[in-house]
Motif scaffolding. Structure first.
Motif, mmCIF file in Angstrom:
data_model
loop_
_atom_site.group_PDB
_atom_site.id
_atom_site.type_symbol
_atom_site.label_atom_id
_atom_site.label_comp_id
_atom_site.label_asym_id
_atom_site.label_seq_id
_atom_site.Cartn_x
_atom_site.Cartn_y
_atom_site.Cartn_z
ATOM 1 N N UNK A 1 0.863 -1.185 0.000
ATOM 2 C CA UNK A 1 0.000 0.000 0.000
ATOM 3 C C UNK A 1 0.895 1.230 0.000
ATOM 4 N N UNK A 2 0.865 1.995 -1.083
ATOM 5 C CA UNK A 2 1.639 3.228 -1.198
ATOM 6 C C UNK A 2 0.756 4.427 -0.867
ATOM 7 N N UNK A 3 1.258 5.284 0.019
ATOM 8 C CA UNK A 3 0.500 6.454 0.469
ATOM 9 C C UNK A 3 1.186 7.714 -0.044
ATOM 10 N N UNK A 4 0.570 8.453 -0.968
ATOM 11 C CA UNK A 4 1.180 9.697 -1.471
ATOM 12 C C UNK A 4 0.949 10.837 -0.484
ATOM 13 N N UNK A 5 2.032 11.467 -0.024
ATOM 14 C CA UNK A 5 1.945 12.527 0.965
ATOM 15 C C UNK A 5 2.569 13.809 0.433
ATOM 16 N N UNK A 6 2.013 14.931 0.879
ATOM 17 C CA UNK A 6 2.595 16.220 0.533
ATOM 18 C C UNK A 6 3.888 16.422 1.317
ATOM 19 N N UNK A 7 4.821 17.197 0.771
ATOM 20 C CA UNK A 7 6.114 17.414 1.419
ATOM 21 C C UNK A 7 5.979 18.157 2.741
ATOM 22 N N UNK A 8 4.915 18.922 2.889
ATOM 23 C CA UNK A 8 4.802 19.758 4.083
ATOM 24 C C UNK A 8 4.293 18.993 5.313
ATOM 25 N N UNK A 9 3.926 17.717 5.179
ATOM 26 C CA UNK A 9 3.393 16.978 6.323
ATOM 27 C C UNK A 9 4.496 16.694 7.333
ATOM 28 N N UNK A 10 4.084 16.496 8.584
ATOM 29 C CA UNK A 10 5.010 16.070 9.633
ATOM 30 C C UNK A 10 5.234 14.562 9.448
ATOM 31 N N UNK A 11 6.388 14.211 8.924
ATOM 32 C CA UNK A 11 6.637 12.818 8.538
ATOM 33 C C UNK A 11 6.637 11.889 9.744
ATOM 34 N N UNK B 1 9.557 5.336 0.147
ATOM 35 C CA UNK B 1 10.121 4.609 -0.999
ATOM 36 C C UNK B 1 10.380 5.500 -2.204
ATOM 37 N N UNK B 2 9.880 6.733 -2.174
ATOM 38 C CA UNK B 2 10.090 7.607 -3.323
ATOM 39 C C UNK B 2 9.993 9.071 -2.901
ATOM 40 N N UNK C 1 5.767 15.175 -4.471
ATOM 41 C CA UNK C 1 5.276 14.452 -3.293
ATOM 42 C C UNK C 1 6.256 13.359 -2.887
ATOM 43 N N UNK C 2 6.031 12.807 -1.714
ATOM 44 C CA UNK C 2 6.787 11.645 -1.266
ATOM 45 C C UNK C 2 5.821 10.473 -1.080
ATOM 46 N N UNK C 3 6.353 9.250 -1.092
ATOM 47 C CA UNK C 3 5.529 8.044 -1.010
ATOM 48 C C UNK C 3 5.915 7.237 0.218
ATOM 49 N N UNK C 4 4.925 6.994 1.064
ATOM 50 C CA UNK C 4 5.109 6.171 2.262
ATOM 51 C C UNK C 4 4.494 4.800 1.993
ATOM 52 N N UNK C 5 5.252 3.732 2.253
ATOM 53 C CA UNK C 5 4.789 2.382 1.901
ATOM 54 C C UNK C 5 4.565 1.523 3.135
ATOM 55 N N UNK C 6 3.436 0.783 3.103
ATOM 56 C CA UNK C 6 3.111 -0.225 4.113
ATOM 57 C C UNK C 6 3.121 -1.588 3.432
ATOM 58 N N UNK C 7 3.740 -2.587 4.058
ATOM 59 C CA UNK C 7 3.784 -3.925 3.481
ATOM 60 C C UNK C 7 3.322 -4.971 4.499
ATOM 61 N N UNK C 8 2.950 -6.138 3.975
ATOM 62 C CA UNK C 8 2.572 -7.292 4.810
ATOM 63 C C UNK C 8 2.581 -8.510 3.910
ATOM 64 N N UNK C 9 2.309 -9.673 4.489
ATOM 65 C CA UNK C 9 2.178 -10.900 3.701
ATOM 66 C C UNK C 9 0.975 -11.692 4.196
ATOM 67 N N UNK C 10 0.254 -12.289 3.240
ATOM 68 C CA UNK C 10 -0.922 -13.080 3.577
ATOM 69 C C UNK C 10 -0.857 -14.429 2.878
ATOM 70 N N UNK C 11 -1.779 -15.297 3.254
ATOM 71 C CA UNK C 11 -1.925 -16.556 2.525
ATOM 72 C C UNK C 11 -2.439 -16.238 1.121
#
Length: 293
Positions: free
Chosen positions: A195-205, A236-237, A242-252
């Motif tokens: 899941x990639x989350x596009x965020x504005x540069x001005x956010x509190x990271x 990740x970018x 903008x910058x991209x914040x990524x969440x990962x996981x694994x499922x069956x």
């Protein structure tokens, strides 16, 4: 009495021949062909049911077998049985026609036609051999989510000559086994959630990381299909706008879509609650246009 019944049955052909005269042989031939067709239909119908029923019983054994493998063998054996019955019935009908119409000389002279049929049968043989390798190598099974020749969907049947795939729209794709050059099986091994989350540069990271981490912990408690808990992988970018914040996981296998949808929903809710701004490309374009004026 019993002897009279036997004698009456024995005399049926003679009585019919006397009744029909010159029409007896054509009528008898048609009756035999119809009888073969009826027997063929009954054999295919009940034989297929018996094969499926016999293999279905294996699913109830104490030593749990691979149910997908059983379904695959069921569809394959039914296909082999059906083709065998059809071929034998065709040979029987052809033999009747040959003897009744005295076509022996014509059939003997049809060697050239047989060669042509042989060339046409090459594709059939190719499909059958390819189907055998697909099953023996366990490339995919009934119920697997696959991509075959650009068609993605769930395998409904693996037959002797073709594979049937049902896509997400409900369309059924029938693909000759000999044309399958590349197989992508989406049902083998654990699936990665991204899941990639596009965020504005001005956010509190840092706040964005903390909020995303809360989402991960919440989702990990909701699903028992997760084999590797969701985590914030990081940025990740760093794009132009903008910058991209990524969440990962694994499922069956097959369960990653639901987890991804849930993560996106919670991310939207939590980020709105924390007033963390997502990147809005449309807004950037408008601001750029206004500044140019």
């Amino acid at each position: 009495m019993e002897n009279d019944i036997i004698q009456w049955i024995t005399d049926i052909p003679q009585n019919l021949q006397a009744l029909l005269g010159g029409l007896y042989n054509p009528v008898a031939l048609i009756a035999k062909i119809i009888a073969i067709l009826v027997i063929t239909f009954l054999l295919v119908k009940f034989g297929s049911k018996m094969i499926k029923k016999a293999l279905e019983k294996q699913k109830s054994f104490k030593l749990k077998p691979d149910e997908k493998r059983i379904d695959t063998m069921s569809t394959l054996l039914v296909s082999i049985f059906r083709y065998t019955v059809y071929i034998l019935s065709g040979v029987a009908i052809l033999t009747l026609l040959t003897n009744a119409l005295n076509l022996q000389s014509i059939m003997a002279a049809a060697g050239i036609g047989g060669i042509a049929v042989g060339f046409g049968a090459q594709s059939l043989i190719k499909d059958v051999i390819s189907g055998a390798f697909i099953v023996f190598e366990n490339q995919y099974s009934v119920g697997d989510n696959v991509t075959l020749e650009g068609r993605t969907g769930f395998v409904e049947e693996i037959e002797l000559r073709v594979t049937k795939v049902r896509d997400s729209r409900g369309d059924l794709h029938i693909i000759p086994n000999g044309e399958i050059k590349k197989v992508t099986n989406h049902s083998r091994g654990n699936k990665t959630v991204i899941v990639d989350i596009p965020l504005a540069y001005k956010v509190d990271i840092n706040r964005a990381f903390e909020t995303a981490d809360r989402v991960c912990k919440s989702v990990s408690k909701e699903f028992d299909t997760i084999v590797e808990e969701p985590r914030v992988l990081g940025i990740t970018e760093l794009g132009k706008d903008n910058l991209t914040l990524r969440i990962t996981a694994k499922t069956v296998p097959g369960e990653h879509w639901g987890v991804e949808r849930r993560i996106r929903k919670l991310v939207k809710e939590e980020f709105d609650r924390e007033n963390i701004e997502f990147f809005d490309r449309y807004k950037v374009v408008l601001d750029g246009t206004e500044g140019g004026e």
